[in-house]
Design a protein around this motif. Structure first.
Motif, short mmCIF file in Angstrom:
data_model
loop_
_atom_site.label_atom_id
_atom_site.label_comp_id
_atom_site.label_asym_id
_atom_site.label_seq_id
_atom_site.Cartn_x
_atom_site.Cartn_y
_atom_site.Cartn_z
N VAL A 8 1.23 -1.35 0.40
CA VAL A 8 -0.19 -0.32 0.27
C VAL A 8 0.87 1.70 0.18
O VAL A 8 0.62 2.46 -0.96
CB VAL A 8 -0.70 0.10 1.74
N GLY A 9 1.55 1.14 0.88
CA GLY A 9 3.37 2.23 0.84
C GLY A 9 3.28 2.55 -0.96
O GLY A 9 4.12 3.95 -1.07
N ARG A 10 3.88 1.82 -1.31
CA ARG A 10 3.43 1.95 -3.15
C ARG A 10 3.08 2.62 -3.29
O ARG A 10 3.10 3.38 -4.83
CB ARG A 10 4.81 0.57 -4.11
N LEU A 18 -7.05 2.46 -4.50
CA LEU A 18 -7.24 1.52 -4.04
C LEU A 18 -8.75 1.06 -5.01
O LEU A 18 -9.36 1.44 -3.89
CB LEU A 18 -6.78 1.14 -2.79
N ILE A 19 -9.16 0.44 -5.22
CA ILE A 19 -10.39 -0.33 -5.69
C ILE A 19 -10.74 -0.89 -4.61
O ILE A 19 -9.96 -2.84 -5.29
CB ILE A 19 -10.73 -0.55 -7.57
N VAL A 36 -5.04 4.51 2.87
CA VAL A 36 -5.43 3.31 3.41
C VAL A 36 -3.49 3.51 4.43
O VAL A 36 -3.69 2.72 5.14
CB VAL A 36 -5.78 2.66 2.82
N ALA A 37 -2.41 3.69 3.71
CA ALA A 37 -1.63 3.73 4.34
C ALA A 37 -1.08 4.07 5.66
O ALA A 37 -0.35 3.16 6.95
CB ALA A 37 -0.19 4.22 3.07
N TRP A 42 2.78 1.19 6.34
CA TRP A 42 2.98 1.43 4.03
C TRP A 42 3.78 0.79 4.50
O TRP A 42 4.04 0.59 2.63
CB TRP A 42 4.12 2.72 4.46
N ASN A 43 3.64 -0.64 4.62
CA ASN A 43 4.66 -1.72 4.48
C ASN A 43 2.98 -3.12 4.06
O ASN A 43 3.94 -4.48 3.62
CB ASN A 43 5.80 -2.77 4.93
#
Length: 86
Positions: A8-10, A18-19, A36-37, A42-43
């Motif tokens: 999610v971080g990338r 994000l769908i 979301v992150a 983030w990881n």
């Protein structure tokens, strides 16, 4: 090019959405990856994020990514992170 979206971080660094689609009722939600992150970390891998469907209350969802075109933003509602009242 942002490379593979494995976390999610990338996706957040690439300014993506994000769908989230429910595999049961096909309800779709859109979330800013950055928001979301901040909640899940983030990881966190995209496949490890658990969402609950607002329509049928199930947790059987699939998460996909989508670039945000600044000239043509996506139609539909995008959920954003709300700050907690203190």
């Amino acid at each position: 090019m942002a490379g593979p979206m494995d976390s999610v971080g990338r996706a957040a660094k690439a300014n993506m959405l994000l769908i989230v689609e429910c595999r049961h009722c096909y309800h779709v939600g859109r979330f800013k990856a950055n928001d979301v992150a901040k909640v899940v970390g983030w990881n966190k891998p995209l496949e490890a994020i658990r969402f609950r469907c607002k329509q049928c209350d199930r947790k059987d969802t699939v998460v996909k990514t989508q670039f945000i075109d600044q000239d043509h933003p996506p139609k539909g509602y995008i959920w954003v992170l709300q700050k907690a009242r203190g």
